[in-house]
Design an enzyme around this catalytic site. Structure first.
Site, PDB file in Angstrom:
ATOM      1  N   THR A  76       0.815  -1.213   0.000  1.00  0.00           N
ATOM      2  CA  THR A  76       0.000   0.000   0.000  1.00  0.00           C
ATOM      3  C   THR A  76       0.847   1.261   0.000  1.00  0.00           C
ATOM      4  OG1 THR A  76      -1.825  -1.129   1.038  1.00  0.00           O
ATOM      5  CG2 THR A  76      -1.750   1.241   1.368  1.00  0.00           C
ATOM      6  N   SER A 123       1.505  -7.646  -0.702  1.00  0.00           N
ATOM      7  CA  SER A 123       2.298  -8.584   0.108  1.00  0.00           C
ATOM      8  C   SER A 123       1.587  -9.917   0.324  1.00  0.00           C
ATOM      9  CB  SER A 123       2.697  -7.956   1.440  1.00  0.00           C
ATOM     10  OG  SER A 123       1.604  -7.873   2.314  1.00  0.00           O
ATOM     11  N   THR A 156       1.780  -4.365   4.230  1.00  0.00           N
ATOM     12  CA  THR A 156       1.665  -4.637   5.668  1.00  0.00           C
ATOM     13  C   THR A 156       1.060  -6.006   5.983  1.00  0.00           C
ATOM     14  OG1 THR A 156      -0.472  -3.524   5.703  1.00  0.00           O
ATOM     15  CG2 THR A 156       1.451  -2.197   6.285  1.00  0.00           C
ATOM     16  N   ASP A 157       0.346  -6.598   5.009  1.00  0.00           N
ATOM     17  CA  ASP A 157      -0.389  -7.833   5.311  1.00  0.00           C
ATOM     18  C   ASP A 157       0.524  -8.994   5.729  1.00  0.00           C
ATOM     19  OD1 ASP A 157      -2.674  -6.446   4.744  1.00  0.00           O
ATOM     20  OD2 ASP A 157      -2.970  -7.317   2.759  1.00  0.00           O
TER      21      ASP A 157
HETATM   22  N1  ASN Z   1      -1.468  -1.972   3.873  1.00  0.00           N
HETATM   23  C1  ASN Z   1      -0.990  -2.824   2.974  1.00  0.00           C
HETATM   24  O1  ASN Z   1       0.160  -2.730   2.589  1.00  0.00           O
HETATM   25  C2  ASN Z   1      -1.926  -3.903   2.506  1.00  0.00           C
HETATM   26  C3  ASN Z   1      -1.629  -4.484   1.155  1.00  0.00           C
HETATM   27  N2  ASN Z   1      -2.678  -5.358   0.768  1.00  0.00           N
HETATM   28  C4  ASN Z   1      -0.325  -5.296   1.182  1.00  0.00           C
HETATM   29  O2  ASN Z   1      -0.035  -5.953   2.129  1.00  0.00           O
HETATM   30  O3  ASN Z   1       0.372  -5.312   0.207  1.00  0.00           O
END
Ligand code: ASN
Length: 392
Positions: A76, A123, A156-157
Site C-alpha cells: 500500500t 504482500s 503490511t499484510d
Molecule cells: N497496507 C498494505 O500494505 C496492505 C496491502 N494489501 C499489502 O499488504 O500489500
C-alpha cells in the site's frame, strides 16, 4: 521561553572559530539525541549544554551521510487510488520506488539512498520463493562495504512474516528496517511518507546496530520477532505482545527494550546457504473442526503442520487420534495458539512427549510456519525441533 534544541540551529559560535565546516543542515532531531532530557528546554545552564553538544557533533555532521539501500517490494505504501478518496478504494503496488522517494524530499537529508525495485506486489503474493529472493538480496546488500543499512518497503499484510524471516536468516548487524503504509499515498492523511522518513531515521542512527530486523510503523519501533498486524484498517495496526522496542521521537530512535532472543549474527540459519524451504502447512483452530484439512496438507507433501489451536493450542478430543497418526505419516505437528499472545506450554493440555508433537512457545502461527520450515532445514528429531522454538 524555552525553545527546543532543534530550533537552536544554527548555533552561535565565537568568531575565532572561523566558518563552520558544515555542508548541510543537520538532520532534524540529532541535537535532541545528543543532549536528551526535558531539562534542556529551559534555563541558561541548559542552553550552554546544548551549544556544547552541538559543537561536539560538528565532526559527525560534516561526515558523509550514511549509505542506505532502499529495497521496494510494493504494498500500500506504493498504492494509489482516486485523490482524496476513502482509503480502502485503491490499488496496491503501482507506484515505483523512485517516485516514492521523489515524493518525500526529507529522505535526502538523512541518507545517501540507493534505490531498487526488487518486487512490485501486494504482500499477500509473497511466496516462499519471493521471500528467499528478498532475504538473499538483503544479505548481499548488507555484505557490501558501501552499504551502511537497508530499508525495505513492504505491504503490511505479510510484513511480519518477511521481517521475521530476515531477522533469522540475514547474518549482519547492520540496520535492516521494514516499513509500509496502511493508506495509499493518495489517501487523506497518508502514513507512508512519515513511516519512510522514520524508517530511514532508525536505519541511519548508530544506536540501531545489532538490534535485529526492525519494523517501523506509526512512530513505533518493533522487533521482527514479536510484531504483528492486529488491525485491518487503523494506522496503529502493528503491535508487539511484549511492547515496542522504542519510539521515533522528533525524528530520532529512543529505545526502551532489548531483544532477548538470538537473531541475525547469532542465528543458526543463514540465507546464503539456503536453497529452498520445506513445505509447512497451517491450519486454523475453530469449533466443529474436520480431519480432512490436515489430510489435504499431507497430500500436498508437507513436512509439518502448524495447528493454530484454540486457547493454549488445545487439540479437539475427536481429532486427537488423527493428529497423533500424523507422525506415522512423516509429518510433524506443531501446536500454536490462535489467541495472538502467550505461550503454548509443552505437555500442559496434550501429551506432547508421547505424541512427538512440538509447541511454539509464544510464536504466532504465521511466524511459527517459517520457524518450523527453517528448523527442518537443520533438525529432524522432536527434541531438537522443540529447542529451536524455545531459543528463537
Ligand atoms: N497496507 C498494505 O500494505 C496492505 C496491502 N494489501 C499489502 O499488504 O500489500
Amino acid at each position: 521561553m524555552g525553545r527546543t534544541a532543534s530550533e537552536k540551529w544554527p548555533p552561535r559560535f565565537p568568531a575565532s572559530r572561523g566558518p563552520l565546516p558544515l555542508r548541510r543542515a543537520p538532520p532534524e532531531g540529532v541535537l535532541f539525541h545528543l543532549g536528551d532530557g526535558p531539562a534542556m528546554k529551559n534555563g541558561k545552564k541548559n542552553v550552554a549544554t546544548v551549544r556544547c553538544v552541538t559543537m561536539k557533533s560538528m565532526t559527525n555532521l560534516s561526515a558523509p551521510l550514511p549509505r542506505i539501500a532502499l529495497v521496494a517490494t510494493g504494498g500500500t505504501i506504493a498504492g494509489a487510488g482516486a485523490e482524496g478518496e476513502p482509503s480502502a478504494a485503491y490499488q496496491a503496488a503501482v507506484v515505483g520506488a523512485s517516485d516514492l522517494i521523489a515524493r518525500v524530499p526529507q529522505l535526502a537529508r538523512l541518507a545517501q539512498l540507493q534505490t531498487e525495485q526488487l518486487l512490485q506486489i501486494d504482500s499477500a503474493d509473497f511466496t516462499d520463493d519471493k521471500l528467499l529472493l528478498l532475504a538473499r538480496r538483503v544479505a548481499a546488500l548488507c555484505a557490501r562495504e558501501d552499504v551502511d543499512g537497508v530499508v525495505i518497503t513492504h505491504g503490511t499484510d505479510t510484513m511480519e512474516e518477511s521481517a521475521y524471516f530476515l531477522h533469522l536468516t540475514v547474518r549482519s548487524s547492520k540496520p535492516v528496517v521494514v516499513t509500509g503504509a496502511m493508506r495509499p499515498g493518495t489517501a487523506l492523511a497518508a502514513d507512508g511518507p512519515a513511516n519512510l522518513v522514520h524508517a530511514l531515521a532508525v536505519a541511519t542512527h548508530p544506536s540501531t546496530q545489532g538490534r535485529g530486523v526492525l519494523v517501523v510503523m506509526n512512530e513505533e519501533i518493533h522487533s521482527a520477532r514479536d510484531v504483528a498486524k492486529v488491525h485491518a484498517m487503523r494506522l496503529d495496526a502493528f503491535v508487539s505482545p511484549h511492547g515496542a522496542l522504542g519510539l521515533v521521537v522528533e525524528g530520532v530512535p529512543r529505545w526502551y527494550r532489548q531483544v532477548a532472543r538470538p537473531h541475525t549474527t547469532q542465528s543458526e540459519f543463514d540465507i546464503t546457504t539456503l536453497d529452498a524451504l520445506p513445505l509447512v502447512g497451517l491450519v486454523a483452530g475453530h469449533g466443529n473442526m474436520r480431519a480432512e484439512i490436515f489430510d489435504a496438507w499431507v497430500a500436498a507433501g508437507v513436512r509439518a503442520i502448524v495447528y493454530a489451536g484454540v486457547g493454549g493450542g488445545t487439540v479437539p478430543s475427536y481429532l486427537r487420534g488423527h493428529l497423533v497418526a500424523l507422525r506415522d505419516r512423516g509429518v510433524w505437528l506443531v501446536r500454536a495458539t490462535r489467541t495472538g499472545a502467550g505461550p503454548v506450554i509443552r505437555n500442559a493440555n496434550a501429551d506432547d512427549d508421547a505424541h512427538g508433537w512440538i509447541v511454539t512457545d509464544d510464536q504466532s502461527p504465521a511466524r511459527a510456519r517459517l520457524l518450523t520450515a527453517l528448523a527442518l532445514t537443520r533438525h529432524d528429531d522432536a527434541a531438537s525441533l522443540q529447542k529451536v522454538f524455545l531459543r528463537y
